[in-house]
Design a protein around this motif. Structure first.
Motif, PDB file in Angstrom:
ATOM      1  N   ALA A 102       0.850  -1.194   0.000  1.00 23.18           N
ATOM      2  CA  ALA A 102       0.000   0.000   0.000  1.00 23.18           C
ATOM      3  C   ALA A 102       0.884   1.241   0.000  1.00 23.18           C
ATOM      4  O   ALA A 102       1.933   1.270   0.657  1.00 23.18           O
ATOM      5  CB  ALA A 102      -0.903   0.009   1.228  1.00 23.18           C
ATOM      6  N   ASN A 103       0.450   2.253  -0.723  1.00 23.04           N
ATOM      7  CA  ASN A 103       1.156   3.525  -0.746  1.00 23.04           C
ATOM      8  C   ASN A 103       1.032   4.158   0.644  1.00 23.04           C
ATOM      9  O   ASN A 103      -0.065   4.344   1.156  1.00 23.04           O
ATOM     10  CB  ASN A 103       0.549   4.430  -1.823  1.00 23.04           C
ATOM     11  CG  ASN A 103       1.346   5.680  -2.041  1.00 23.04           C
ATOM     12  OD1 ASN A 103       2.017   6.177  -1.149  1.00 23.04           O
ATOM     13  ND2 ASN A 103       1.273   6.207  -3.248  1.00 23.04           N
ATOM     14  N   ALA A 104       2.180   4.487   1.259  1.00 22.43           N
ATOM     15  CA  ALA A 104       2.187   5.095   2.591  1.00 22.43           C
ATOM     16  C   ALA A 104       2.465   6.596   2.515  1.00 22.43           C
ATOM     17  O   ALA A 104       2.593   7.258   3.540  1.00 22.43           O
ATOM     18  CB  ALA A 104       3.230   4.407   3.481  1.00 22.43           C
ATOM     19  N   TYR A 109       6.219   2.882   0.907  1.00 20.92           N
ATOM     20  CA  TYR A 109       5.219   1.825   0.715  1.00 20.92           C
ATOM     21  C   TYR A 109       5.223   0.906   1.921  1.00 20.92           C
ATOM     22  O   TYR A 109       6.284   0.593   2.466  1.00 20.92           O
ATOM     23  CB  TYR A 109       5.506   1.030  -0.572  1.00 20.92           C
ATOM     24  CG  TYR A 109       5.224   1.858  -1.788  1.00 20.92           C
ATOM     25  CD1 TYR A 109       3.980   1.813  -2.399  1.00 20.92           C
ATOM     26  CD2 TYR A 109       6.172   2.737  -2.285  1.00 20.92           C
ATOM     27  CE1 TYR A 109       3.691   2.617  -3.486  1.00 20.92           C
ATOM     28  CE2 TYR A 109       5.896   3.541  -3.370  1.00 20.92           C
ATOM     29  CZ  TYR A 109       4.650   3.471  -3.969  1.00 20.92           C
ATOM     30  OH  TYR A 109       4.371   4.275  -5.038  1.00 20.92           O
ATOM     31  N   LYS A 110       4.016   0.520   2.330  1.00 23.16           N
ATOM     32  CA  LYS A 110       3.861  -0.401   3.448  1.00 23.16           C
ATOM     33  C   LYS A 110       3.597  -1.790   2.879  1.00 23.16           C
ATOM     34  O   LYS A 110       2.610  -1.994   2.172  1.00 23.16           O
ATOM     35  CB  LYS A 110       2.698   0.038   4.346  1.00 23.16           C
ATOM     36  CG  LYS A 110       2.529  -0.820   5.587  1.00 23.16           C
ATOM     37  CD  LYS A 110       1.423  -0.267   6.475  1.00 23.16           C
ATOM     38  CE  LYS A 110       1.306  -1.047   7.768  1.00 23.16           C
ATOM     39  NZ  LYS A 110       0.275  -0.471   8.640  1.00 23.16           N
ATOM     40  N   SER A 112       2.683  -5.383   3.961  1.00 25.40           N
ATOM     41  CA  SER A 112       2.109  -6.132   5.081  1.00 25.40           C
ATOM     42  C   SER A 112       2.008  -7.604   4.704  1.00 25.40           C
ATOM     43  O   SER A 112       1.811  -7.937   3.532  1.00 25.40           O
ATOM     44  CB  SER A 112       0.716  -5.613   5.425  1.00 25.40           C
ATOM     45  OG  SER A 112       0.769  -4.238   5.736  1.00 25.40           O
ATOM     46  N   TYR A 127       4.752  -6.046   9.190  1.00 27.48           N
ATOM     47  CA  TYR A 127       4.789  -5.071   8.101  1.00 27.48           C
ATOM     48  C   TYR A 127       6.146  -4.409   8.080  1.00 27.48           C
ATOM     49  O   TYR A 127       6.877  -4.415   9.076  1.00 27.48           O
ATOM     50  CB  TYR A 127       3.668  -4.021   8.216  1.00 27.48           C
ATOM     51  CG  TYR A 127       3.864  -2.984   9.292  1.00 27.48           C
ATOM     52  CD1 TYR A 127       4.713  -1.884   9.110  1.00 27.48           C
ATOM     53  CD2 TYR A 127       3.187  -3.075  10.500  1.00 27.48           C
ATOM     54  CE1 TYR A 127       4.886  -0.927  10.096  1.00 27.48           C
ATOM     55  CE2 TYR A 127       3.351  -2.127  11.494  1.00 27.48           C
ATOM     56  CZ  TYR A 127       4.196  -1.055  11.284  1.00 27.48           C
ATOM     57  OH  TYR A 127       4.379  -0.111  12.277  1.00 27.48           O
ATOM     58  N   ILE A 129       7.827  -0.728   6.272  1.00 30.05           N
ATOM     59  CA  ILE A 129       7.667   0.448   5.432  1.00 30.05           C
ATOM     60  C   ILE A 129       8.998   0.650   4.727  1.00 30.05           C
ATOM     61  O   ILE A 129      10.055   0.690   5.380  1.00 30.05           O
ATOM     62  CB  ILE A 129       7.244   1.682   6.245  1.00 30.05           C
ATOM     63  CG1 ILE A 129       5.869   1.415   6.873  1.00 30.05           C
ATOM     64  CG2 ILE A 129       7.235   2.937   5.364  1.00 30.05           C
ATOM     65  CD1 ILE A 129       5.324   2.499   7.748  1.00 30.05           C
ATOM     66  N   LYS A 131      11.254   2.658   1.569  1.00 25.61           N
ATOM     67  CA  LYS A 131      11.341   3.927   0.851  1.00 25.61           C
ATOM     68  C   LYS A 131      12.717   4.004   0.206  1.00 25.61           C
ATOM     69  O   LYS A 131      13.689   3.477   0.750  1.00 25.61           O
ATOM     70  CB  LYS A 131      11.150   5.087   1.839  1.00 25.61           C
ATOM     71  CG  LYS A 131      11.103   6.445   1.208  1.00 25.61           C
ATOM     72  CD  LYS A 131      10.810   7.519   2.244  1.00 25.61           C
ATOM     73  CE  LYS A 131      10.692   8.867   1.551  1.00 25.61           C
ATOM     74  NZ  LYS A 131      10.271   9.912   2.464  1.00 25.61           N
TER      75      LYS A 131
END
Length: 157
Positions: A102-104, A109-110, A112, A127, A129, A131
């Motif tokens: 998912a776009n964070a 991006y996350k 999970s 999860y 994150i 970058k």
């Protein structure tokens, strides 16, 4: 004129969506390379973390309550290297399922998933994150649930 502006606007949106989709795929590819490196005990795992990443081990206590144990990157990598020898001898690996990206925001991006430690029949939430930092994907935050109670000694009281 309006038709031309509208067409240009649609092209810009489509281009933006394509770039976001490409970055999400890159984030997923990075996650998969992390899993491969971790399961093969590659020293490159240590280079996959941002120097100031937030590392969270969420301990599941026997009564079901959760306790977050936070640490810094340097301490985590040191602990990881200490545990690797024994884990390698036992052939310990993690399997990840239900992986989603998912776009964070802000280029992050996350990723999970559910993590299943080898030899166990349960799955734990996790999860990370990720970058790009200086053009290279890095883990900037990671949370992994664990049932290993010894992590509790590192919990802030």
């Amino acid at each position: 004129m309006i038709k031309r502006i509208l067409s240009l606007f649609i092209v810009m949106i489509m281009t933006s969506l394509a770039v976001l989709a490409d970055d999400a795929q890159e984030a997923l590819k990075f996650f998969n390379s992390y899993v491969a490196a971790a399961n093969s005990y590659s020293p490159t795992v240590a280079t996959m973390y941002s120097p100031n990443a937030k590392i969270i081990r969420q301990v599941i206590k026997p009564d079901g309550t959760l306790v977050n144990v936070d640490t810094d990157t340097a301490t985590y990598i040191k602990q990881m290297k200490l545990g690797q020898a024994g884990a390698k001898l036992r052939g310990y690996k993690n399997t990840y399922t239900n992986v989603s990206v998912a776009n964070a925001g802000n280029g992050a991006y996350k990723v999970s998933s559910l993590r299943q430690p080898s030899g166990e029949n349960y799955k734990l939430k996790t999860y990370m994150i990720v970058k790009k930092e200086n053009g290279t994907w890095k883990i900037t935050e990671e949370m992994m649930q664990t049932k290993v109670q010894t992590f509790l000694k590192y919990a802030k009281k």
